[in-house]
Design an enzyme around this catalytic site. Structure first.
Site, short mmCIF file in Angstrom:
data_model
loop_
_atom_site.label_atom_id
_atom_site.label_comp_id
_atom_site.label_asym_id
_atom_site.label_seq_id
_atom_site.Cartn_x
_atom_site.Cartn_y
_atom_site.Cartn_z
N CYS D 152 0.68 -1.27 -0.13
CA CYS D 152 0.08 -0.07 0.10
C CYS D 152 0.91 1.10 0.08
CB CYS D 152 -0.78 0.02 1.32
SG CYS D 152 -0.05 -0.32 2.65
N HIS D 245 -2.54 6.79 4.31
CA HIS D 245 -1.00 7.01 4.53
C HIS D 245 -0.59 8.27 4.00
CE1 HIS D 245 -0.92 2.95 5.60
NE2 HIS D 245 -0.34 2.38 4.71
#
Lengths: 354, 354, 354, 354
Positions: D152, D245
């Site tokens: 990710c 993130h």
């Protein structure tokens, strides 16, 4: 039907932003004037409002110029049919009266006029008949009227209490709240105060909860509201949650009811907005969750688009006679503020007041 | 006086770590055996314990080898005078009995034996006379005895209720809790569950609070405990706070008292540990704060080294007869667990039981 | 030795509170005047300061009356030997000069004079010889001098870089910060902005970090500071942490060093404060942690009483030539502010400047 | 076109839940089998999955029975056209091969096969041509193939780097990450570890970021991938953010570019999914924000329905030659996991591989 044209007073604050979002594509209302404090007046809405709710400033309002929130400036802008008010209480006291006097109805989220004898505090599912009270305001020499919202904490509590009152009667209510940050406004709680912490005090909140419930759940006898007679006591606390108030409620009923009956009463509860199929009305004003660990504010605050109250942990209480206890979550800036006001306006239209 | 030698059963968990810290330089006790589950046995303490409270593993215990938490292995290690237990309830059920039977007193934080008829749940400031109940345990064929701690939520609540009981009498108690993460243990609450959220349910917690208070605040008639007769009801919630339980309490007193009298009663409250000047006893079991916005868990949890309960917002309640409401904060793993157990042991020494 | 008498300018803010706490029982300094803005002047310290760091207002200062933070009012109060300044930058610009001119040395945490050619930015372990630069300030017609602190982010970074500069030389530094809330002051970050979030921007912070490092790590040639010649770039972010800045640092060294050598260099690093055994000097300016998951701000910020920088995850970096990367945590309002200033004053005393 | 029938392996985990949500009303795919570990097999999906993303379990899957995630059990259930895999890496190693061998294509989010020479790690906007590499897998004796997702953190980083590589060339990349809790899975980070804290270490994460970027941004020469030649170094940290993130990126470009040019390159970046108008393709793979304080994970993670990367603070960096620095936010379980896999499958259909 042509849409009604409406101005929003106090358009830049957090509740103002909720109004803007709810009115972006409203089938009955056209938000045509954004009004706010002098410091915002003259700016584009996207520059004046520090947008702080999810998503972006709706495109159609980005470039709209904010005007000063008073009668003169709003009238210069457009011939609006009514106004929503999310003004601070002290400003609301003056400005809302100005509009009502001039014949422009005010659907308000401000606390200024809530406890006035001739002003209803309206939750459309709970006391739609109180709307008629506005007629008394002509005695003030006003050509139109003000309708108010309850305080956010009261609002979601009273929604959950209403079916209990209707089905079993209420004698006493004790409530402890765990209230979200948004209830205090964008700058209301500094981060250093609340990280790894709880604030056990919210100014004037307990008084509001204790006072408003009795008025809203009281009876309108055609000329005045006779307050409900139960007793209510609150302890209000701020927790580190973005949106959504959580409340632990203990109720003494007049007639005995077991949890199953309470669950049924809450599940089956519908009000005038559901009958009238108002655009902002949630299908279920109360959603009952049966899981042991619900409701939770992050998971349940947007139930019914933020217009439903989610109730769980309905169980017997052995301290109070005919005691019932439960936990509820409600969205404080939607159902507890802007959303309830929009629903009030929808009701007022359909009942012939707007 | 020579220090008593003590083993700690369940030394690696979070409450175990609190014991280790409190016993690092204790004037009466020498912690000579660290015992835990088979998976920790044989390891150095600093490797077996995932240290998760403030500061570092005390130097003197870092290299100490952990032994299996049963009678055989502890005895092999040292001839201890008594043991502290922070074992999980199901393990405690078996292991604590083993020690008591073998003549080694057990001062326990586990819930296993709390509700047994011949086992006291002890808060030294509240019911020091209940300690005598342990003599009944000889009827089990035990050569020694078990003393237990209340549940952490009960503990700090009961401390605040005691002066009310003594001065005014108590008829009913309603409490809503906002409990810290540490109460669930290091792995008890995953971060995704609690960020921007509240969990409105803690398994078995309400039952414990409702049950233990009546026993602890009951009367010992020389042979058994006659439970207190007031009614108590709890709604328990988990909030995103590291340590320190916050509780909103509503009390119906037997005789009327205004907030000032309640404040005085709480401020003046002292117990046997204060009389005996026990090493872990706080000067004030209850600290009353007069600021509108206290107590707060992050600011108040370490009051009295985590052994005092901090009470604030003492005010009248109009729902209950002779009603009083207040908010308290107490440290759940110190006063509510390890600290109370250490104080129990100190009391037991001075009263001739250890 | 008699204690030196000192006034604290800006006593009510968060850094001011840190000063108060550090000076409560200081062996060299007697804090005899608490000065702040006009709105605080005349109030008792405990009423003027909204105490927001751990613990309570130290007893000896609670009732002390705050005076206005200017030369006239401070002199009326006491004949102080020097002053600490935690004033806002714009106020500091005027007031600090006033004191220096009048012959009262100023040990400042304000940024106002940091980049002036004749004013040292001092970290006692890093550039104690820069203190001599203050002699140049007589050219301003000042009878005394100003010594400044670095910005908090720079301070803890430079401490970690110093042994690398000394042992291997530095060519380039890239740093990404995760800074705590306290760095922005009590009201600096509203809770709704940071819950479940990161703010990727801190005004002027990157510029300060990039500018101050070269001056502090530069060489003093007896008359001026020749800036260090390495390159430095920062990306600064605010995270939801109460106290303690975390920084991810990538360094290109002049000469190759493997992680072991870097670890040794950092562990062995001592400075003038350690030599002189100054009261506020930590035993180790840098503490190296070998665990994979340290340093962590909540666990490590109080290392060395908040005066040590904790470094971990020291490993090779393959992007930069002779690259090393590591993570550090330092307490931004102790080492990064009040604590460094107190250490500056201690150094100045022992080096004969105070 | 008839919808392709697809099974989801690893349906109960957090990434599995994202798949379920994305596939609820997908125009090309019909999710007909939900498969998971033996402990979930046989249960209804709503009981097997502890639903932990926003909203509720989609109604059509609530009552669906979960089957064991292996070839035999999936085939018994339905004759699926391909499978999505969100299996843990060790299980994926065995099970994914089983399917590929049996002629059922696997679109995987697991890390097991990522670094195999004949398996592409695919980001449809970045390296759609790598898809052809799957043909090489017939050399394994497989009748079909496996396509993988990047980690990710890599995924959202590489999307932002791609237009830089295309327009200016890349020599070096340094990245510091502030990663959300969901990246570790529902039970990955306990609340006590991360409240008021940062974890400066994520196991294997830096290695994955450093390794995968070069493969994905490498060139496919018709038979193998020639890795990109720039250097990349990461420092990975966990912060108290639910989803999304955040990454601070420093890039050395081959040819000089000022921030304006970089902004243009990113804004104009489109890939094969945008050309093909794939259902899950965001209009803009990269959204550039010009505000000083964006991107922020809570505000920006759902941009482009979680499929866009939001980049801000694009500015020059003076440490690296032709240096550029910026901050990005990307949704780690949508773009960084399930969403990218769904987009991979859509690409594979339109390019004739499914």
């Amino acid at each position: 039907m042509d849409k009604l044209r409406v101005a929003l007073l106090g358009a830049t604050g957090m509740v103002g932003q909720r109004f803007v979002k709810l009115l972006e594509n409203h089938e009955m209302f056209e938000l045509s004037v954004l009004a706010a404090s002098p410091s915002s007046a003259g700016k584009k809405y996207q520059d004046a409002a520090h947008w702080c709710i999810e998503g972006e400033v709706p495109e159609k309002f980005r470039e709209m110029t904010v005007v000063k929130a008073d009668l003169e400036n709003v009238k210069k802008e457009d011939n609006v049919d009514f106004v929503f008010s999310a003004l601070p209480s002290d400003v609301a006291r003056i400005v809302e009266a100005e509009f009502a006097k001039a014949g422009i109805p005010v659907i308000s989220d401000a606390s200024a006029y809530r406890m006035e004898e001739d002003v209803p505090i309206l939750i459309p599912e709970v006391n739609p008949d109180h709307l008629e009270l506005v007629k008394k305001q002509s005695n003030r020499g006003w050509r139109s009227f003000i309708v108010t919202n309850p305080n956010c904490t009261s609002n979601v509590l009273i929604l959950a209490l209403k079916p209990l009152q209707e089905n079993f009667g209420i004698k006493r209510v004790i409530v402890s709240t765990m209230q979200s940050l948004s209830g205090a406004g964008w700058f209301g709680v500094t981060s250093m105060a609340i990280l790894d912490n709880i604030l056990p005090y919210i100014k004037n909140e307990e008084e509001k909860v204790e006072r408003e419930a009795l008025k809203i759940m009281g009876e309108f006898d055609g000329s005045k509201i006779i307050p409900a007679e139960f007793k209510i006591s609150a302890s209000c606390h701020r927790v580190n949650v973005l949106e959504g108030h959580t409340e632990a409620v203990f109720v003494e009923l007049k007639s005995k009811a077991d949890p199953k009956q309470v669950i049924e009463a809450m599940k089956n509860f519908r009000g005038r907005p559901q009958e009238l199929n108002l655009p902002t009305a949630p299908e279920n004003p109360i959603i009952v969750r049966m899981e042991a660990d619900r409701p939770q504010p992050r998971l349940d605050r947007y139930a019914g688009n933020g217009m439903s109250v989610v109730v769980g942990r309905i169980r017997s209480d052995t301290v109070l006679d005919n005691g019932i206890k439960f936990v509820l979550v409600g969205h404080n800036t939607i159902r507890g503020a802007a959303g309830n006001a929009v629903l009030n306006a929808e009701l007022a239209v359909r009942e012939g007041y707007l």
